[in-house]
Design a protein around this motif. Structure first.
Motif, PDB file in Angstrom:
ATOM      1  N   LEU A  32       0.819  -1.194  -0.150  1.00 26.99           N
ATOM      2  CA  LEU A  32       0.198   0.087   0.006  1.00 26.99           C
ATOM      3  C   LEU A  32       0.830   1.270  -0.178  1.00 26.99           C
ATOM      4  O   LEU A  32       0.645   2.319  -0.789  1.00 26.99           O
ATOM      5  N   SER A  33       1.715   1.277   0.732  1.00 24.53           N
ATOM      6  CA  SER A  33       2.703   2.587   0.807  1.00 24.53           C
ATOM      7  C   SER A  33       3.273   2.867  -0.369  1.00 24.53           C
ATOM      8  O   SER A  33       3.555   3.814  -0.978  1.00 24.53           O
ATOM      9  N   LYS A  34       3.774   1.646  -1.056  1.00 27.55           N
ATOM     10  CA  LYS A  34       4.205   2.156  -2.412  1.00 27.55           C
ATOM     11  C   LYS A  34       3.438   2.449  -3.436  1.00 27.55           C
ATOM     12  O   LYS A  34       3.874   3.348  -4.301  1.00 27.55           O
ATOM     13  N   ILE A  35       2.277   1.956  -3.530  1.00 27.91           N
ATOM     14  CA  ILE A  35       1.279   2.173  -4.450  1.00 27.91           C
ATOM     15  C   ILE A  35       0.818   3.663  -4.136  1.00 27.91           C
ATOM     16  O   ILE A  35       0.591   4.616  -5.081  1.00 27.91           O
ATOM     17  N   GLU A  36       0.817   4.288  -2.879  1.00 25.26           N
ATOM     18  CA  GLU A  36       0.585   5.406  -2.528  1.00 25.26           C
ATOM     19  C   GLU A  36       1.600   6.489  -3.135  1.00 25.26           C
ATOM     20  O   GLU A  36       1.107   7.470  -3.589  1.00 25.26           O
ATOM     21  N   ARG A  37       2.814   6.045  -2.949  1.00 27.04           N
ATOM     22  CA  ARG A  37       3.974   6.867  -3.411  1.00 27.04           C
ATOM     23  C   ARG A  37       4.002   6.902  -4.927  1.00 27.04           C
ATOM     24  O   ARG A  37       4.453   7.828  -5.476  1.00 27.04           O
ATOM     25  N   ARG A  38       3.529   5.611  -5.461  1.00 25.77           N
ATOM     26  CA  ARG A  38       3.665   5.751  -6.978  1.00 25.77           C
ATOM     27  C   ARG A  38       2.837   6.865  -7.391  1.00 25.77           C
ATOM     28  O   ARG A  38       2.919   7.431  -8.524  1.00 25.77           O
ATOM     29  N   TYR A  39       1.530   6.975  -6.930  1.00 26.85           N
ATOM     30  CA  TYR A  39       0.463   7.751  -7.532  1.00 26.85           C
ATOM     31  C   TYR A  39       1.129   9.151  -7.162  1.00 26.85           C
ATOM     32  O   TYR A  39       0.903  10.052  -7.920  1.00 26.85           O
ATOM     33  N   ASP A  40       1.650   9.480  -6.008  1.00 27.83           N
ATOM     34  CA  ASP A  40       2.398  10.697  -5.659  1.00 27.83           C
ATOM     35  C   ASP A  40       3.387  10.980  -6.915  1.00 27.83           C
ATOM     36  O   ASP A  40       3.401  12.141  -7.365  1.00 27.83           O
ATOM     37  N   ASP A  41       4.230  10.058  -7.028  1.00 29.70           N
ATOM     38  CA  ASP A  41       5.163  10.223  -8.226  1.00 29.70           C
ATOM     39  C   ASP A  41       4.554  11.018  -9.659  1.00 29.70           C
ATOM     40  O   ASP A  41       4.953  11.687 -10.128  1.00 29.70           O
ATOM     41  N   MET A  42       3.604   9.992  -9.876  1.00 36.90           N
ATOM     42  CA  MET A  42       2.891  10.460 -11.318  1.00 36.90           C
ATOM     43  C   MET A  42       2.236  11.811 -11.207  1.00 36.90           C
ATOM     44  O   MET A  42       2.218  12.240 -12.371  1.00 36.90           O
ATOM     45  N   ARG A  43       1.531  11.945 -10.018  1.00 35.69           N
ATOM     46  CA  ARG A  43       1.150  13.434  -9.949  1.00 35.69           C
ATOM     47  C   ARG A  43       2.093  14.593 -10.064  1.00 35.69           C
ATOM     48  O   ARG A  43       1.975  15.464 -10.923  1.00 35.69           O
ATOM     49  N   ASN A  44       3.037  14.200  -9.374  1.00 34.33           N
ATOM     50  CA  ASN A  44       3.932  15.250  -9.189  1.00 34.33           C
ATOM     51  C   ASN A  44       4.963  15.412 -10.410  1.00 34.33           C
ATOM     52  O   ASN A  44       5.536  16.647 -10.639  1.00 34.33           O
ATOM     53  N   ASN A  45       5.040  14.309 -11.182  1.00 37.95           N
ATOM     54  CA  ASN A  45       6.080  14.503 -12.400  1.00 37.95           C
ATOM     55  C   ASN A  45       5.074  14.385 -13.893  1.00 37.95           C
ATOM     56  O   ASN A  45       5.766  14.115 -14.937  1.00 37.95           O
ATOM     57  N   PHE A  46       3.653  14.940 -13.769  1.00 43.74           N
ATOM     58  CA  PHE A  46       2.955  14.853 -14.809  1.00 43.74           C
ATOM     59  C   PHE A  46       3.581  15.691 -15.962  1.00 43.74           C
ATOM     60  O   PHE A  46       3.314  15.239 -17.234  1.00 43.74           O
ATOM     61  N   PHE A  47       4.306  16.594 -15.705  1.00 48.97           N
ATOM     62  CA  PHE A  47       4.885  17.491 -16.874  1.00 48.97           C
ATOM     63  C   PHE A  47       6.365  17.195 -16.807  1.00 48.97           C
ATOM     64  O   PHE A  47       7.234  17.921 -17.565  1.00 48.97           O
ATOM     65  N   SER A  48       6.823  16.039 -16.359  1.00 43.61           N
ATOM     66  CA  SER A  48       8.223  15.721 -16.627  1.00 43.61           C
ATOM     67  C   SER A  48       8.205  14.660 -17.504  1.00 43.61           C
ATOM     68  O   SER A  48       7.637  13.993 -18.181  1.00 43.61           O
ATOM     69  N   TYR A  49       9.719  14.256 -17.936  1.00 44.12           N
ATOM     70  CA  TYR A  49      10.129  13.521 -18.896  1.00 44.12           C
ATOM     71  C   TYR A  49      11.393  12.425 -18.520  1.00 44.12           C
ATOM     72  O   TYR A  49      12.079  12.908 -17.699  1.00 44.12           O
ATOM     73  N   PRO A  50      11.165  11.170 -19.131  1.00 41.96           N
ATOM     74  CA  PRO A  50      12.407  10.369 -18.926  1.00 41.96           C
ATOM     75  C   PRO A  50      13.819  11.265 -19.099  1.00 41.96           C
ATOM     76  O   PRO A  50      13.805  12.141 -19.766  1.00 41.96           O
ATOM     77  N   LYS A  51      14.984  10.805 -18.554  1.00 42.07           N
ATOM     78  CA  LYS A  51      16.076  11.577 -18.413  1.00 42.07           C
ATOM     79  C   LYS A  51      16.532  11.770 -19.817  1.00 42.07           C
ATOM     80  O   LYS A  51      17.171  12.842 -20.133  1.00 42.07           O
ATOM     81  N   GLU A  52      16.545  10.531 -20.752  1.00 48.69           N
ATOM     82  CA  GLU A  52      17.185  10.808 -22.005  1.00 48.69           C
ATOM     83  C   GLU A  52      16.338  11.989 -22.972  1.00 48.69           C
ATOM     84  O   GLU A  52      16.777  12.173 -23.944  1.00 48.69           O
ATOM     85  N   PHE A  53      15.323  12.177 -22.243  1.00 47.44           N
ATOM     86  CA  PHE A  53      14.546  13.469 -23.172  1.00 47.44           C
ATOM     87  C   PHE A  53      14.493  14.892 -22.661  1.00 47.44           C
ATOM     88  O   PHE A  53      13.515  15.635 -23.078  1.00 47.44           O
ATOM     89  N   VAL A  54      15.223  14.985 -21.326  1.00 48.39           N
ATOM     90  CA  VAL A  54      15.295  16.328 -20.872  1.00 48.39           C
ATOM     91  C   VAL A  54      16.068  17.295 -21.348  1.00 48.39           C
ATOM     92  O   VAL A  54      17.213  16.927 -22.003  1.00 48.39           O
ATOM     93  N   THR A  55      15.399  18.243 -21.668  1.00 44.34           N
ATOM     94  CA  THR A  55      16.256  19.418 -22.461  1.00 44.34           C
ATOM     95  C   THR A  55      16.283  20.687 -21.377  1.00 44.34           C
ATOM     96  O   THR A  55      15.766  20.647 -20.344  1.00 44.34           O
TER      97      THR A  55
END
Length: 302
Positions: A32-55
């Motif tokens: 449960l705690s990992k699922i909660e953090r996973r959803y937090d990560d998805m929300r917080n990174n909604f406008f983010s990119y995988p490392k190789e596509f960062v400019t």
């Protein structure tokens, strides 16, 4: 519109219920705690990119310390990903972690349901696809056990949790255009799979998805419908439509067949919408959204 997240995975009541639904029925209460953090990560990174596509104008996806992509030392790994492994401890699915080489090890896919919640007044459209495909090239197909990922490789339907897959992903860009078209028409949107786990390849996944597993998936899907209370349940593609008919039976909110919104379904899309000429994907997304809107109106009348 590019700086709006349209309430991506927001609403505490929905979050609480979906988090527990996943752990109680698929992964195990211990996760449960990992699922909660996973959803937090998805929300917080909604406008983010995988490392190789960062400019300079694109920020990098930030993972929680214990939720990072599968990347064992000594072999190549799938770098264009924001999917992460999460252990499976649920007794109904622990058998996924002990599969033999002949059965196909690794490449266990699980897409977390995602939703775009704009307001309590907006009706929900529930979009259901077949299953969360994963490639054995990156998560299995190795002799050495240390290179096999026996955890669930967790992402979301069409990878809509990161900006790269919404902009350029093979299916992500198309689905984001469709989802956004529905959002801009005033709907909330919920995305999920009818067959929750994908296993190794299509042949092995079909073998694994026994009648007993389908009963579990049926109960989960019905609970999702209870939580979201959608005005319409849209299935994309023959496989998802057939599975949902099997799982839900004669559900009045279940749409008839609609072709999958993918490049490989071009001929079926053209036939379905009776198109005489080539149509770009933006126009197709609007066609789909208009058609779905018409189905919602019909459901109100019926």
């Amino acid at each position: 519109m590019n700086n709006k997240n349209f309430g991506f995975c927001e609403n505490k009541d929905i979050s609480h219920k979906i988090h527990n639904l996943i752990t109680d029925n698929l992964l195990g209460k211990e996760q449960l705690s990992k699922i909660e953090r996973r959803y937090d990560d998805m929300r917080n990174n909604f406008f983010s990119y995988p490392k190789e596509f960062v400019t300079e104008d694109k920020r990098e996806w930030k993972f929680s310390d214990d939720l990072k992509p599968f990347a064992p030392k000594g072999r190549g790994c799938y770098s264009d990903t924001t999917a992460v492994p999460i252990p499976i401890t649920h007794p109904d699915f622990i058998d996924l972690t002990t599969r033999t080489e002949e059965q196909g090890r690794g490449a266990i896919g699980l897409d977390l349901p995602t939703w775009f919640y704009q307001s309590s007044e907006a009706p929900f459209i529930m979009i259901v696809t077949q299953d969360p495909l994963r490639s054995a090239k990156w998560y299995g197909d190795e002799v050495d056990e240390k290179y096999i990922c026996n955890d669930a490789v967790v992402s979301s339907p069409f990878g809509l949790q990161d900006a790269h897959h919404r902009e350029r992903g093979t299916g992500g860009k198309r689905m984001w255009l469709l989802v956004r078209s529905l959002l801009e028409r005033g709907y909330n949107v919920y995305l999920t799979d009818c067959r929750k786990f994908f296993v190794y390849n299509h042949t092995q996944s079909d073998k694994y998805t026994t009648a007993e597993k389908m009963d579990i998936y049926r109960n989960i899907l019905k609970k999702e419908i209870e939580i979201i209370n959608p005005k319409l349940i849209v299935t994309l593609g023959h496989s998802a439509h057939k599975s949902c008919q099997e799982l839900l039976g004669d559900n009045k909110r279940l749409s008839d067949y609609i072709p999958h919104f993918s490049g490989t379904a071009g001929h079926k899309i053209k036939e379905f919408f009776e198109l005489d000429s080539k149509t770009n994907i933006n126009e197709l997304a609007n066609l789909y959204a208009d058609y779905i809107g018409q189905l919602v109106e019909k459901s109100k009348q019926g």
